[in-house]
Enzyme design. Structure first.
Site, PDB file in Angstrom:
ATOM      1  N   SER A 221      -5.911 -20.255  23.724  1.00  0.00           N
ATOM      2  CA  SER A 221      -6.960 -20.369  24.739  1.00  0.00           C
ATOM      3  C   SER A 221      -6.771 -21.640  25.550  1.00  0.00           C
ATOM      4  CB  SER A 221      -8.341 -20.415  24.076  1.00  0.00           C
ATOM      5  OG  SER A 221      -8.534 -21.661  23.413  1.00  0.00           O
ATOM      6  N   ASP A 222      -7.297 -21.636  26.766  1.00  0.00           N
ATOM      7  CA  ASP A 222      -7.498 -22.908  27.444  1.00  0.00           C
ATOM      8  C   ASP A 222      -8.579 -23.646  26.651  1.00  0.00           C
ATOM      9  OD1 ASP A 222      -7.339 -24.984  29.240  1.00  0.00           O
ATOM     10  OD2 ASP A 222      -7.412 -23.699  31.006  1.00  0.00           O
ATOM     11  N   TRP A 223      -8.641 -24.951  26.807  1.00  0.00           N
ATOM     12  CA  TRP A 223      -9.504 -25.753  25.940  1.00  0.00           C
ATOM     13  C   TRP A 223     -10.974 -25.399  26.173  1.00  0.00           C
ATOM     14  CZ3 TRP A 223      -4.971 -25.777  24.720  1.00  0.00           C
ATOM     15  CH2 TRP A 223      -4.375 -26.664  23.835  1.00  0.00           C
TER      16      TRP A 223
END
Length: 807
Positions: A221-223
């Protein structure tokens, strides 16, 4: 021999599996001794490998921006840059680099435009493939991002991008498909929604990414990009970052036990994670991590200087360039003194050295004079290494962490005036930060000393309180607010070598409660009377043989977290160019931006050179180009408009949470070509000038087993060595049953040759170039009929049509 992964997975309990599927920290993945899995560090990496710190304690090589790298049209150099990134990663203990960014330049307003390669999906994919293959050949994982349709920043965590299936396949998914073909070991899902579902919970992660393309790596995932538990776990999202907290954890265990998520779904995710670990040498029993020797500083500088120069695009030249002999040069503009090597956001790195345009020009042209002409923007320049000592006499700045009880629980020493924390536990625990340092003045005269940061702040200089206030973010977007905090400073009169004691007490503002802060201690430029300084610049230009004006944007204009409201240069820069050009007809303008800007004065100056954000070697590379040591080797990979109203795809602002890609297939040069009687861009796709002349002849196109091949002879008919980029475009000749772009890029050949040398080229055009995505058949198909292949030095300079008939 690599261990049998399913057997390793079977050793793990449900709790152990779930633990592995969320990061152990901001930048690390969890270890698991039961299966011989070591911890893995990840790092941002599109233009350098920053490592786990958001400061310059461990400096990084600062590469040119993606727009600059792409503009060179040189896949071999991309591979060399990939090897440099791998060496930097290994030196920092990083096993996974979070890049490249392969979203498209849908609109020139996009905040991270500088971080992506091009408006063309095929070219983006080819550059990405070269980068991925070279990086991973060294045993470091690449992470093409952001999957999918994350082409702008406005409301990026909630926007629902509405895009039809064919457009998705032919434009936005195409670079990721090529990245998977290149063997990418990780892919990052994006923040946004696509057609109603967040990317991290979207069916697109399964199909086409894994089922059709055969991606066998990890989807990270993106953060903080995963917004739910059950839906994302049932989708093909594999890894949640950062950790150790997140939406999976105990909630995912409960979901499995309740039958909402099958444990087999977790087994697949864990197996993918173990496969990644085996590939990078982090799994017991798998081959050890490859030994990647560190690069020397001179080797890094040489490659980055070469890359920066070769990405610069000359879009106007009346013959003034290259500069010959020993002209008297006036260097004008704030950007000349403080050039911008990179954009803002997670792509930022902190190099040990940066060469400004003035540094390079002053060395190349002795006797050059400088005049900023305009007041500086309100920003702080952090104190440099060597200018600071702690109260104990060591180099740098001490930062003391003070807890709620008022007791100090930790301290660190930072080498300069730059400080950063991202999801840092020490910041989360701190009620107050205390910064203590002694600054040794590097020059005599008035200076403004201050800080940039958010929260309740008290700044003392030699014991005198000069700031005592609560400082709030300037931007609505909290990420942007933290990355670009307000500046507070006070003027002091110093002698060179004089020391002043600086103390900053800060109760940090944490956006949304997240332990994320960027703090600077440094100086603001002191500027004289604006009218007098402008006149000084005009006088310097009038007295010079050549005037070089450096204009541009900055990391507070082009950054992650927001889109640009305008393409105009900052206030005053256009007028400065015109004032200089009015008194010197040999005025060269260097445009230092990562993305398109407006140049209303372009017809009034002798030459215009686009430098992009060229990384740490800006000044040295620029001097090489100006004096003709090398050619400006760049050609446009994105279209620049003459006027803002000419831009065919402008909107990046969602309406009621939705951003409709109503333009369909028509972005970039395709959109410009769809308006044959419309405005003409100031810098068309593929265009760019060099210092020699070329002839393309003997063109021949034939069908091949792979698609088609077009051959030609490219001759340097000028008086010096040079570079040419020959591009091949395909278009439909017969009427079509479907909507098509007027033309599309299908191949290129980059030629470097000495004067008088003829070089044969052959451009292979893949079958896909003659195909479109059929929604009805869910397949790539070729519409029978006649297609034209044309080659030339840009979309506006194509030669004769060569007909290819597809049965």
């Amino acid at each position: 021999m690599t261990p049998v992964l399913p057997a390793l997975v079977s050793r793990l309990s449900l709790a152990q599996k779930v633990t592995l599927l969320t990061g152990a920290s901001t930048w690390t993945l969890a270890s698991e001794p039961a299966v011989g899995l070591a911890s893995i560090m990840v790092s941002d990496g599109p233009t350098g490998v920053r490592g786990p710190a958001m400061d310059d304690r461990d400096p990084s090589a600062s590469l040119p921006s993606a727009t600059s790298i792409a503009a060179a049209w040189d896949l071999d150099r991309v591979r060399r840059l990939g090897k440099l990134i791998a060496a930097e990663a290994r030196a920092k203990g990083v096993g996974v680099v979070l890049g490249p960014t392969i979203n498209l330049h849908r609109s020139p307003r996009g905040g991270r435009h500088f971080e992506a390669y091009s408006e063309d999906p095929w070219l983006t994919g080819e550059i990405a493939a070269a980068y991925i293959e070279s990086l991973q050949a060294e045993g470091v994982a690449a992470t093409p991002k952001h999957y999918i349709a994350n082409d702008s920043e406005t409301e990026r965590e909630s926007v629902d991008v509405i895009v039809d299936e064919r457009t998705l396949r032919e434009l936005y998914l195409a670079p990721f498909e090529r990245a998977v073909q290149a063997g990418a070991w990780m892919v990052m899902s994006s923040y946004n929604k696509v057609n109603g579902a967040h990317a991290a919970s979207n069916d697109l992660l399964r199909t086409p990414l894994k089922d059709e393309w055969g991606f066998d790596g990890v989807v990270v995932s993106d953060w903080n990009g995963v917004k739910d538990t059950v839906q994302s776990a049932n989708a093909a999202q594999d890894l949640v970052m950062p950790g150790p907290d997140g939406p999976w954890g105990a909630a995912l265990i409960a979901a499995v036990q309740a039958g909402e998520v099958p444990e087999s779904a977790l087994d697949e995710k864990v197996e993918r994670l173990l496969r990644l670990a085996a590939r990078i040498g982090a799994l017991e029993g798998a081959p050890a991590a490859k030994d990647v020797p560190a690069w020397t500083a001179p080797a890094i500088a040489e490659l980055l200087r070469e890359a920066a120069a070769d990405g610069m695009v000359l879009i106007r030249n009346d013959g003034v360039l290259p500069l010959e002999g020993a002209p008297k040069v006036a260097v004008i503009g704030q950007h000349a003194q403080h050039g911008r090597g990179q954009g803002g956001g997670s792509a930022m790195v902190f190099p040990a050295v940066e060469h400004s345009p003035w540094d390079g020009i002053a060395e190349a042209f002795p006797g050059a004079v400088a005049a900023p002409g305009l007041p500086p923007v309100a920003e702080l320049r952090p104190f440099s290494r060597g200018a600071l000592t702690t109260p104990d006499g060591e180099a740098g700045t001490q930062v003391h962490y003070i807890g709620e009880s008022g007791e100090e629980f930790g301290a660190e020493t930072f080498p300069s005036g730059r400080f950063g924390w991202l999801f840092a536990p020490e910041l989360a625990r701190s009620q107050r930060l205390e910064f203590r340092t002694v600054y040794t003045a590097e020059q005599s005269g008035p200076q403004r000393i201050g800080f940039a940061g958010l929260g309740r702040a008290t700044l003392r200089i030699d014991g005198e309180t000069v700031v005592d206030e609560e400082i709030a973010p300037l931007a609505d977007d909290l990420v942007s607010g933290v990355l670009h905090p307000p500046v507070r400073s006070a003027e002091v009169d110093l002698e060179a070598g004089q020391q002043v004691r600086i103390e900053l007490d800060l109760v940090p503002f944490l956006p949304g409660g997240f332990p994320f802060a960027m703090i600077l201690l440094g100086t603001e430029s002191v500027f004289g009377d604006p009218a007098a300084e402008l006149q000084r610049a005009v006088d310097a230009a009038r007295d010079a043989d050549v005037a070089i004006v450096v204009v541009g944007t900055s990391d507070s204009i082009e950054s992650e977290g927001f889109d640009r409201p305008t393409l105009a240069l900052p206030e005053g820069q256009d007028d400065l160019v015109r004032r200089i050009a009015a008194v010197n007809d040999r005025t060269i303008v260097v445009v230092n931006s990562g993305a398109p800007v407006l140049m209303p004065w372009i017809d009034e100056v002798a030459a215009v050179l686009l430098s992009w954000f060229p990384g740490q070697e800006f000044g040295t590379a620029l001097a090489d180009v100006l004096r003709g040591a090398v050619e400006p080797g760049g050609r446009m990979t994105t279209t620049w408009a003459r006027a803002q109203e000419d831009v065919p795809v402008w909107n990046t602002t969602p309406q009621d949470g939705r951003l409709a890609y109503d333009e369909g297939l028509h972005i970039g040069y395709r959109a410009w070509a769809a308006r044959p009687d419309g405005p003409v861009p100031v810098a068309p796709f593929g265009s760019g000038l060099g210092y020699t002349r070329w002839r393309i002849a003997d063109e021949k196109a034939i069908l091949s087993d792979e698609g088609a091949r077009i051959s030609a002879t490219v001759t340097n008919v000028g008086g010096r060595s040079g570079k040419q980029v020959v591009q091949a475009f395909v278009s439909r000749v017969d009427d079509s049953a479907i909507d098509r772009p007027a033309l599309w890029l299908a191949g290129f050949a980059t030629v470097r040759a000495a004067a008088g040398v003829a070089t044969p080229i052959a451009i292979e055009i893949p079958q896909r170039a003659f195909q479109h995505w059929s929604v009805e058949e869910h397949a790539w198909i070729a519409e029978p009929g006649r297609y034209a292949v044309r080659i030339g030095a840009g979309v506006d300079a194509l030669g004769d049509e060569h007909i290819i008939t597809i049965d």
